[in-house]
Design an enzyme around this catalytic site. Structure first.
Site, PDB file in Angstrom:
ATOM      1  N   PRO A   1      -7.194  60.162 -49.764  1.00  0.00           N
ATOM      2  CA  PRO A   1      -7.084  58.786 -49.468  1.00  0.00           C
ATOM      3  C   PRO A   1      -6.258  58.612 -47.955  1.00  0.00           C
ATOM      4  CG  PRO A   1      -5.311  59.158 -50.968  1.00  0.00           C
ATOM      5  CD  PRO A   1      -6.182  60.413 -50.765  1.00  0.00           C
TER       6      PRO A   1
ATOM      7  N   GLU B   1     -12.759  62.753 -39.718  1.00  0.00           N
ATOM      8  CA  GLU B   1     -13.245  61.445 -39.896  1.00  0.00           C
ATOM      9  C   GLU B   1     -14.854  61.767 -40.255  1.00  0.00           C
ATOM     10  OE1 GLU B   1     -11.503  59.224 -40.256  1.00  0.00           O
ATOM     11  OE2 GLU B   1      -9.752  59.150 -38.703  1.00  0.00           O
TER      12      GLU B   1
END
Length: 238
Positions: free
Chosen positions: A48, A125
């Site tokens: 997360p 990412e």
């Protein structure tokens, strides 16, 4: 071992196949970085927000570079909105911005053509990459013997898997959850990334909306345990 075998040269030049070429080389060959060829891997590290994915990506790059390996760092939609990998603890590194039309294989081939060695890719990412990029990562590993280390979220603000993350789960040689624990406001382990707009958890909208975890932004994200994600409870400080 025969004299002929002892005199046999070790191939140290990484092959430069074209887009339609089959992989070449022998199983005993070693790359110019000294590691056995055909031993590259696609590894996906996930967790997360706030768990240190970008920090780990930069540490991975640092560790490999210290051992003489050469790599490229890529990102997509970094929180800085620039071509760099940034972290919430203040580290930053220049990176190549991954666009829809960027082919990761061409990125490596172009570097090789210019005489620049590429032993590995750091893909930060990675959940924001498209599906074609993930397929290209796998091909770089299998056909070009380039290690690929991908870092990213698994699920979006709706608790649904990002398409690229799903494909990485399907294709990666190894998948590891980053072990830095992120806590919900209640003290339980934080699992899910809630999108907060106007002080409320929202569950509809575009899958990718830039925001951060700081309270001062119009759109922000907060990591919650499953119980409080489902109830939308942001805690007493919200």
């Amino acid at each position: 071992m025969t004299d002929d075998a002892a005199a046999a040269p070790i191939c140290r030049a990484r092959p430069l196949p074209g887009p339609d070429d089959a992989p070449v080389g022998c199983a005993a060959a070693r790359g110019v970085d000294g590691r056995p060829m055909h031993a590259a891997a696609l590894r996906f590290f996930w967790g997360p927000m706030d768990c240190g994915k970008s920090t780990m990506a930069l540490q991975m790059n640092h560790n490999h570079a210290r051992q003489g390996r050469r790599g490229l760092v890529t990102t997509r939609i970094d929180r800085s909105l620039g071509p760099q990998v940034t972290t919430r603890i203040g580290l930053a590194h220049a990176a190549i911005e991954v666009t829809d039309d960027l082919d990761l294989r061409d990125l490596v081939r172009d570097a090789w053509a210019e005489g620049v060695r590429v032993d590995y890719l750091i893909c930060d990412e990675a959940s924001f990459y498209n599906l074609e990029h993930v397929e290209q990562m796998a091909e770089l590993v299998d056909g070009y013997d380039v290690d690929v280390y991908a870092f990213g979220l698994a699920t979006d603000f709706r608790s649904c898997l990002f398409p690229a993350a799903r494909r990485l789960f399907e294709l990666a040689d190894s998948v590891a959850r980053i072990q830095v624990e992120v806590l919900c406001w209640c003290g339980r382990e934080g699992l899910l990334n809630a999108r907060v707009v106007g002080g409320r958890v929202v569950r509809e909208g575009e899958q990718v909306v830039i925001g951060d975890t700081v309270d001062s932004t119009d759109v922000r994200y907060q990591v919650l345990c499953r119980r409080h994600y489902r109830s939308g409870d942001l805690g007493p400080r919200a």
